[in-house]
Design a protein around this motif. Sequence first.
Motif, PDB file in Angstrom:
ATOM      1  N   LEU A  69      14.514 -59.593 -28.021  1.00 47.23           N
ATOM      2  CA  LEU A  69      15.262 -59.606 -26.767  1.00 47.23           C
ATOM      3  C   LEU A  69      16.595 -58.914 -26.997  1.00 47.23           C
ATOM      4  O   LEU A  69      17.309 -59.228 -27.943  1.00 47.23           O
ATOM      5  CB  LEU A  69      15.498 -61.048 -26.325  1.00 47.23           C
ATOM      6  N   VAL A  70      16.935 -57.965 -26.157  1.00 47.47           N
ATOM      7  CA  VAL A  70      18.228 -57.309 -26.266  1.00 47.47           C
ATOM      8  C   VAL A  70      19.254 -58.019 -25.382  1.00 47.47           C
ATOM      9  O   VAL A  70      20.278 -58.495 -25.854  1.00 47.47           O
ATOM     10  CB  VAL A  70      18.128 -55.798 -25.935  1.00 47.47           C
ATOM     11  N   GLU A  71      18.949 -58.116 -24.106  1.00 41.79           N
ATOM     12  CA  GLU A  71      19.848 -58.861 -23.219  1.00 41.79           C
ATOM     13  C   GLU A  71      19.155 -59.184 -21.901  1.00 41.79           C
ATOM     14  O   GLU A  71      18.104 -58.648 -21.578  1.00 41.79           O
ATOM     15  CB  GLU A  71      21.154 -58.099 -22.958  1.00 41.79           C
ATOM     16  N   VAL A  72      19.776 -60.086 -21.164  1.00 40.41           N
ATOM     17  CA  VAL A  72      19.311 -60.413 -19.824  1.00 40.41           C
ATOM     18  C   VAL A  72      20.456 -60.109 -18.868  1.00 40.41           C
ATOM     19  O   VAL A  72      21.584 -60.559 -19.076  1.00 40.41           O
ATOM     20  CB  VAL A  72      18.882 -61.900 -19.709  1.00 40.41           C
ATOM     21  N   LEU A  73      20.170 -59.309 -17.864  1.00 42.94           N
ATOM     22  CA  LEU A  73      21.207 -58.840 -16.929  1.00 42.94           C
ATOM     23  C   LEU A  73      20.885 -59.255 -15.500  1.00 42.94           C
ATOM     24  O   LEU A  73      19.717 -59.428 -15.167  1.00 42.94           O
ATOM     25  CB  LEU A  73      21.243 -57.299 -16.963  1.00 42.94           C
ATOM     26  N   PRO A  74      21.892 -59.364 -14.643  1.00 49.05           N
ATOM     27  CA  PRO A  74      21.602 -59.610 -13.222  1.00 49.05           C
ATOM     28  C   PRO A  74      20.733 -58.480 -12.666  1.00 49.05           C
ATOM     29  O   PRO A  74      20.862 -57.327 -13.075  1.00 49.05           O
ATOM     30  CB  PRO A  74      22.987 -59.609 -12.576  1.00 49.05           C
ATOM     31  N   GLY A  75      19.842 -58.804 -11.753  1.00 48.76           N
ATOM     32  CA  GLY A  75      18.872 -57.836 -11.241  1.00 48.76           C
ATOM     33  C   GLY A  75      19.335 -57.096  -9.996  1.00 48.76           C
ATOM     34  O   GLY A  75      20.481 -57.236  -9.548  1.00 48.76           O
ATOM     35  N   GLY A  76      18.428 -56.310  -9.459  1.00 51.85           N
ATOM     36  CA  GLY A  76      18.739 -55.403  -8.358  1.00 51.85           C
ATOM     37  C   GLY A  76      19.204 -56.073  -7.074  1.00 51.85           C
ATOM     38  O   GLY A  76      19.849 -55.431  -6.242  1.00 51.85           O
ATOM     39  N   ILE A  77      18.912 -57.348  -6.906  1.00 48.73           N
ATOM     40  CA  ILE A  77      19.309 -58.039  -5.679  1.00 48.73           C
ATOM     41  C   ILE A  77      20.832 -58.018  -5.517  1.00 48.73           C
ATOM     42  O   ILE A  77      21.350 -58.094  -4.409  1.00 48.73           O
ATOM     43  CB  ILE A  77      18.740 -59.485  -5.654  1.00 48.73           C
ATOM     44  N   PHE A  78      21.541 -57.867  -6.627  1.00 45.25           N
ATOM     45  CA  PHE A  78      23.010 -57.864  -6.567  1.00 45.25           C
ATOM     46  C   PHE A  78      23.600 -56.474  -6.335  1.00 45.25           C
ATOM     47  O   PHE A  78      24.798 -56.342  -6.116  1.00 45.25           O
ATOM     48  CB  PHE A  78      23.599 -58.488  -7.839  1.00 45.25           C
ATOM     49  N   ASP A  79      22.748 -55.430  -6.392  1.00 47.21           N
ATOM     50  CA  ASP A  79      23.235 -54.071  -6.104  1.00 47.21           C
ATOM     51  C   ASP A  79      23.203 -53.786  -4.620  1.00 47.21           C
ATOM     52  O   ASP A  79      23.760 -52.806  -4.153  1.00 47.21           O
ATOM     53  CB  ASP A  79      22.324 -53.004  -6.745  1.00 47.21           C
ATOM     54  N   ASP A  80      22.493 -54.646  -3.931  1.00 49.53           N
ATOM     55  CA  ASP A  80      22.088 -54.353  -2.587  1.00 49.53           C
ATOM     56  C   ASP A  80      23.151 -54.814  -1.609  1.00 49.53           C
ATOM     57  O   ASP A  80      23.358 -56.000  -1.410  1.00 49.53           O
ATOM     58  CB  ASP A  80      20.794 -55.140  -2.353  1.00 49.53           C
ATOM     59  N   HIS A  81      23.846 -53.854  -0.999  1.00 43.52           N
ATOM     60  CA  HIS A  81      24.858 -54.255  -0.023  1.00 43.52           C
ATOM     61  C   HIS A  81      24.376 -53.895   1.372  1.00 43.52           C
ATOM     62  O   HIS A  81      24.378 -52.732   1.729  1.00 43.52           O
ATOM     63  CB  HIS A  81      26.184 -53.549  -0.315  1.00 43.52           C
ATOM     64  N   ASP A  82      23.941 -54.881   2.075  1.00 42.91           N
ATOM     65  CA  ASP A  82      23.528 -54.570   3.447  1.00 42.91           C
ATOM     66  C   ASP A  82      24.096 -55.579   4.422  1.00 42.91           C
ATOM     67  O   ASP A  82      24.865 -56.431   4.073  1.00 42.91           O
ATOM     68  CB  ASP A  82      22.000 -54.511   3.554  1.00 42.91           C
TER      69      ASP A  82
END
Lengths: 274, 274
Positions: free
Chosen positions: A261-274
């Motif tokens: 395991l390298v890392e766990v990052l927040p996913g695409g749901i947080f990139d989404d600005h609508d």
Amino acid sequence: MKLNRSHRLIAMTHYLLAHPHTLVSLSYFVDRFQSARSSISEDISILKKEFPNSNIGSIETVAGASGGVIFRPSIAPDQALERVQALCQELTDNDRILPGGYFYLTDILGDSDHLRLIGQIIASRYREAGATAIMTIATKGVPLAQAVSMYLNIPFVMVRRDSKVTEGATVSINYASQGQSRVEKMELTKNSLGEGEKVLIIDDFLNGGGTITGMLSMTKEFNATCVGICVLAEVQNPDREVAFDYQSLMQVVKSQDNTQLVEVLPGGIFDDHD
Amino acid sequence: MKLNRSHRLIAMTHYLLAHPHTLVSLSYFVDRFQSARSSISEDISILKKEFPNSNIGSIETVAGASGGVIFRPSIAPDQALERVQALCQELTDNDRILPGGYFYLTDILGDSDHLRLIGQIIASRYREAGATAIMTIATKGVPLAQAVSMYLNIPFVMVRRDSKVTEGATVSINYASQGQSRVEKMELTKNSLGEGEKVLIIDDFLNGGGTITGMLSMTKEFNATCVGICVLAEVQNPDREVAFDYQSLMQVVKSQDNTQLVEVLPGGIFDDHD
């Protein structure tokens, strides 16, 4: 028994939290609390101001004789991100990589605090999507689907990989898994989903995308449409080509040989600005 | 920003509902609302009076420097019974009897309102049982276990009948089902349950009792103890001899040849006055 404002605010908060996305008429509160319509309207104004202040969600007022209020749960993006970052930190543990490169998430799926958070985030993201049902696949998608169902107030249906005699008639489809190398079967009880339903697909993990492609076929089989796809975690995989849009809460980054395991990052749901 | 009483009561109600069976220190509220300890204490007195009035549960005050409040959800027995009677009525439908005499309950297990009610009733009944974990069996026990978990604030673990490679090491046991006529296997991920845990077993349906006997063996395998067993529905069967105590929310009465539904009645959990 007439009741005072404190009582009403507590009881109304409790009631609205248990009835999200539901039109509650003012008359219901007038009758329940035996209070004047004007007092109830004042209570609603207070709730309408304080729910967003307390990061609970919003209250929409519907005017007219059949009017009332609708509570829509939501979580502030910055608070959601902060809590998911803490979860990512907690999950960044090499012991979670299992033989075959699978990522262990099952403990998260049995924890009510985590499930509440996940339910709030996904329900918040899809609150305007118009979904009428949630579809997931047994076993590990079930807690997630249920958590979202609690906040969106729509039912969830459980697709299964195994056939059970305790279910009545089912619809089954075949789908390709593990990069087209295997064909598997999934089934859904026939009367669990109606024609024309708008389905939000929820799953725990996105790897190659076979399971979700299968659930999309299942949706078509029921003449339903998919209005959104969301997974708890996806494996970061730039080569993956999937024919659907989706959101993820977390991204799991593994070493190239799939064993570390390298890392766990927040996913695409947080990139989404609508 | 100083906040007024209405705001605090709404936010505290929301917070306590999301943190049942958890000691919340007064200091948490003092800091969060930047209010005097005396104001927070007054708020707590109001909540302490209004939670039982509104049938939400009770609030216990813990004195001392490390003191605070603990919210314990509960539902009034008469309200619980009334709502389960309505559910029984809804279920009294011969179409729910499937080939083999199985009783169709899956739609109930995907409905957030029903799940909230069931969770409240079971959590209310076992709130003093000291359970540290809930055990259930996939797939249909999962929504019930999760609903109870939300109100008791303890994790749930999912026993499975099928083996999955995405789970890590598991403990498996064999158990007799269908009146000793078949031996089946069930498994539980090894690190999902610790030694000495106090387990509340939840399942959807009690027929012969084989599955629950299996889960009891599983509990022993983990050196855990069972502090309660509760099912959503049991088939009325005066000949059943099971070696465990249990509660049920509903009893399904079928015709002698097992093909017709006679009625659905509230279960033993409502006889129990303790």
